[in-house]
Structure formats: C-alpha cells, structure tokens
Write a protein that holds these residues in place. Structure first.
Motif: not given
Ligand code: MG
Ligand code: AMP
Length: 269
Positions: A67, A123, A197
């Motif tokens: 992240d 991703r 996160d």
């Molecule tokens: Mg994120």
C-alpha cells in the motif's frame, strides 16, 4: 541496463537486500529526472501508436507493491502521453461475490490485452498468492499450488503472443509511514486513507515474505519480475518508464506496409 532490477529465473529474493532508493538508471536530481520521465513517456506513446497500428503484439504490464507504493500515480504519469484508446488499465480489488464463484484467474484472464493493446494491471492474480496467504483467506495447500498455475497461465499468454512485464514497486516501511502521514494530513489525498492499511502495515514482514516467494516462484525468462526502487516517486516512475520503453522498443513495432500505391486515390480528392 534496465536489467539491473530484473529478477533472474530461479533466483532467491530478499527484499530487504534490494534497494528502495537507487540511482542506477539516473543519477541526476528530481528536476532533471522529471524531464527524462516526460521524454520517456513520449517515447512510450510513440511506440504504442506503432504497436496499435501493427496490430500484432499484445503487452501486459502488472504493477504490484505494498500500500502507498505508488501504483496508480505511476500508471498516470508513465502513460500520460499515451492514447487512452490503446491501453486498458484495470484495478483488481477484493473479488466480488460473482468473481468468487469462479476460479481466481477468471477475472484476470477476462482483462488480458487485445492485439495491439497494452493492458495495465493495478494489482493482479498475485493478490491470490499474497494477501490471501497473509490474511489466511485460503488454505496453504491452495495458494502454494497456484504458483504453478500462474507460471503456466502466463506462459500460455506469452506463447499466444503476449509480452509480459511484472513490476514490484519496492518501498521501505519508513517511506510507507511517510505516505500514510501525508494521507492523514493532506485534504486532497485524505480520501485514500484506509485504516485497513495500518493492519497490513502491522504484518509488513508477512507481506514481505509472501512477495519474496511469489516473485521468486514466478519470475521467468518470458515473464520476468522487476523490483523497482520506489521510495523516491519521480525515480520510481522514471525506472518503470525505462523498463517499459525498452520492452516496447525490443518488440520494434512498425507501421504496416499497405503494399499498394495510394497515389491514384489523389484523383478522387
Ligand atoms: Mg489501498
Ligand atoms: P486498493 O488497491 O487500495 O483499492 O485496495 C484493494 C484491496 O483489495 C487491497 O487490500 C488488496 O489486497 C485487495 N485484494 C485485491 N485482490 C484480492 C484478492 N484476490 N483477494 C483478496 N483481496 C484482494
């Protein structure tokens, strides 16, 4: 040159031994680096026009990273001059109910690039061997056998004419803390802050191990991983742009030869 960040097939990967800050591709300052980045982005745009016109190669770019490693801003800036019609950018978040009904590669394969197109994955199927492992979403026996599926899946894409480049944006835990602080303070990026996160950050080492294994298991000659130093934002974009420019230049796409003399059509104008 860009091979400096490439992970050789079969190599062991220790992320803590690989740089998060580096100058191998450019040792100037930020101001000069941003100029180089812009030039590279223009070169990528020019190569993409040929790729599209030639209608032969397919290109798949996979972007991963912890992240705040800058996946989306890298896409934005590296492709800033590229015609949107020739790229297909897609973010893979948590799978929907519909997606979970199928195998994990179903939603991925559906977004593989068309001929002449560059698909960019923010991703990817790599979440299915990393986050699912750390969060214990599937059994160990399930995620371990996925490495082989992924190697085979990517090899199939390559055999059928796709060029694959996989980029891991490598940041330090300190840089992530800095980015998260910025998200908390800056009203323009506050919307990106997600308390989850912090949960992921708390198990940083587990993510690191999961990524080391994923990269080592799946970096192949035909579908290599590059671990890109990403603590400095401009350098990370410059490095990604260099790797993509070189990859596209190697494909050497050319405008198709229409073969016939078109000048007789001038009479009809
Ligand atoms: Mg994120
Ligand atoms: P973001 O990229 O910030 O929008 O976050 C997307 C979230 O979806 C991340 O926390 C990913 O780890 C998660 N995610 C993506 N793919 C999967 C997957 N296959 N299984 C579980 N979580 C996933």
């Amino acid at each position: 040159m860009t091979d400096v960040y490439r992970i050789d097939e079969g190599a062991k990967v220790r992320l803590s031994k690989l740089p998060t800050r580096d100058d191998a591709l450019f040792d100037g300052d930020k101001k000069a680096g941003l100029v180089v980045l812009d030039d590279l982005s223009r070169e990528i745009a020019a190569l993409q026009r040929r790729l599209f016109a030639e209608d032969r190669h397919r290109v798949l770019v996979v972007l991963q990273g912890m992240d705040t490693s800058g996946k989306s801003s890298t896409i934005r800036d590296v492709f800033r001059h590229t015609n949107s019609l020739g790229v297909h950018a897609v973010s893979f978040g948590k799978p929907s109910e519909e997606e979970l009904q199928r195998d994990y590669l179903w939603r991925i394969h559906a977004h593989s690039p068309r001929r002449g197109e560059i698909a960019i994955f923010d991703r990817s199927h790599y979440e299915d061997v990393t986050v699912v492992r750390v969060l214990d979403l599937v059994e160990k026996s399930t995620w371990t056998r996925r490495y082989e599926h992924i190697r085979q899946f990517e090899q199939m894409l390559v055999d059928e004419g796709t060029t694959i480049v996989k980029l891991f944006l490598h940041i330090s835990a300190d840089e992530q803390a800095e980015q998260l602080r910025e998200r908390i303070h800056d009203p323009e990026v506050r919307w990106k802050f997600n308390p989850s996160d912090l949960e992921a950050r708390a198990v940083w080492d587990q993510y690191e191990t999961a990524w080391e294994d994923a990269i080592a298991e799946t970096s192949t000659g035909d579908a290599p991983w590059y671990v890109v130093p990403a603590d400095r934002r401009w350098y990370r974009k410059l490095a990604v742009a260099r790797i993509l420019r070189d990859t596209l230049a190697d494909l050497d796409p050319s405008y198709p030869d229409v073969g016939e003399d078109l000048t007789p059509y001038l009479d009809r104008l």
